[in-house]
Design a protein around this motif. Structure first.
Motif: not given
Length: 290
Positions: A206-211, A231-243
C-alpha cells in the motif's frame, strides 16, 4: 546400473491404481514422470516390490479453474505448467518456478506431483507450492479423499504426509488477491543446475509499503520453509528502501545444514541475496503478478 527386479503394473483407471497400491503394500511405488524415481531404481537406492505406472490413468494431467482456484492434476508435465494459458494468467509465479527446473527435455517428462512427492528440500516446486498455500488432494482405496496443505505435506528430506496406499491426484491453488510474486534461485551449474537456494516471495503493498508477505525458501532446511520472522520483518518496509530488518531476520530465522556445496553461512548469504533480488524484481515490474 540396472534396477533390481520388480513387478510392473500399468493401470488404466484411478480405481485400479488405488487397488494395486492397497494390494501390493508398502513395497509398491507409483511412477509419474520418472525423472527422480528411475535414477533411484537404476542406482538401486530404491528396491520396490512393484512399480505402478500412472501414465495410462486418465484425468491426472488436466488443468482447470475450480471454485477453490486452479486445480492441476498431479501427472501434469512441468512443460505444461510452464505454458498452460490458465496457469500463466492465474499462477504466473508457478509457471516461472516450473520453468526454472532443469531444462526443456526434463520438463517434458517431469510432473508437478512427482516433484512434490519427491520432496527434495532444495527443489523449486515445493517452495512455490508452500508460498502459494497449495492444497494437495490425496486419495486412497481405504481412506477415500483428503486434502493436506503444503505447510503440512512436507515432513522431512524426501518425506511427506502421504499415507500407505495414498496417491496424490491433484493440487489446488487458492486465489491470492492483492499479492504479487517473484521467484529466483542460485544454482550449482548455470541456469539448468539444481538449486543451492531458491526463493518464492509474494507481497501486498500500500503506497509502496509492504502490508503482507509470503516467503518460501528452498535449500536452507530439511523441508521448504516459510520463516515467519522474515515475513513479519518485511511488513512495514519499502521494497525499494532499506531491507536491513528483513535481512537481519534471515540470519536468525534459518539454520541451514552444511554440505559439500556450501556451509550454513554461505547458504544464509545466498538467501539474503535472493531476498534483495526478488524485492528488486517486484519493484521493477519484472515479477509475476497474481
Amino acid at each position: 546400473m540396472k534396477p533390481a527386479e520388480f513387478l510392473y503394473h500399468a493401470p488404466t483407471t484411478l480405481e485400479h491404481a488405488l487397488d494395486l497400491l492397497a494390494d501390493t503394500g508398502p513395497g509398491a511405488v507409483p511412477l509419474a514422470g520418472g525423472q527422480s524415481l528411475v535414477p533411484q531404481l537404476n542406482a538401486r537406492h530404491r528396491r520396490p516390490s512393484a512399480v505402478i505406472d500412472l501414465g495410462g490413468v486418465p484425468g491426472l494431467d488436466t488443468v482447470a479453474a475450480s471454485p477453490a482456484g486452479v486445480r492441476i492434476g498431479a501427472r501434469t508435465r512441468l512443460a505444461a505448467v510452464v505454458h498452460d494459458p490458465l496457469v500463466r494468467r492465474r499462477l504466473p509465479v508457478l509457471s516461472r518456478a516450473a520453468e526454472s527446473v532443469a531444462h526443456h527435455t526434463v520438463r517434458q517428462r517431469a510432473t508437478l506431483g512427482g516433484s512434490l512427492c519427491h520432496a527434495d528440500p532444495a527443489a523449486e516446486l515445493p517452495a512455490a507450492a508452500l508460498a502459494l498455500d497449495a492444497h494437495l488432494v490425496l486419495v486412497s482405496r481405504v481412506g477415500g479423499e483428503r486434502t493436506v496443505r503444503a505447510a503440512e505435506f512436507f515432513t522431512g528430506r524426501h518425506r511427506t504426509a502421504l499415507r500407505a496406499g495414498e496417491l496424490l491426484v491433484a493440487v489446488e491453488f487458492p486465489p491470492t488477491p492483492g499479492f504479487r510474486f517473484a521467484f529466483d534461485e542460485v544454482t550449482r551449474r548455470g541456469a539448468a543446475g539444481f538449486p543451492l537456494v531458491a526463493l518464492c516471495l509474494g507481497v501486498t503493498t500500500e503506497r509502496g509499503v509492504v502490508t503482507a508477505a509470503r516467503l518460501a525458501a528452498a535449500g536452507v532446511a530439511e523441508t521448504p520453509v516459510r520463516p515467519a520472522a522474515v515475513e513479519d520483518a518485511l511488513c512495514g518496509l519499502r521494497l525499494d528502501g532499506d531491507l536491513g530488518p528483513a535481512l537481519d531476520a534471515v540470519g536468525t530465522a534459518v539454520r541451514p545444514r552444511a554440505d559439500q556445496h556450501g556451509d550454513a553461512r554461505y547458504r544464509t548469504a545466498l538467501l539474503r541475496a535472493l531476498v534483495r533480488r526478488c524485492a528488486a524484481l517486484l519493484v521493477h515490474g519484472k515479477a509475476d503478478d497474481d
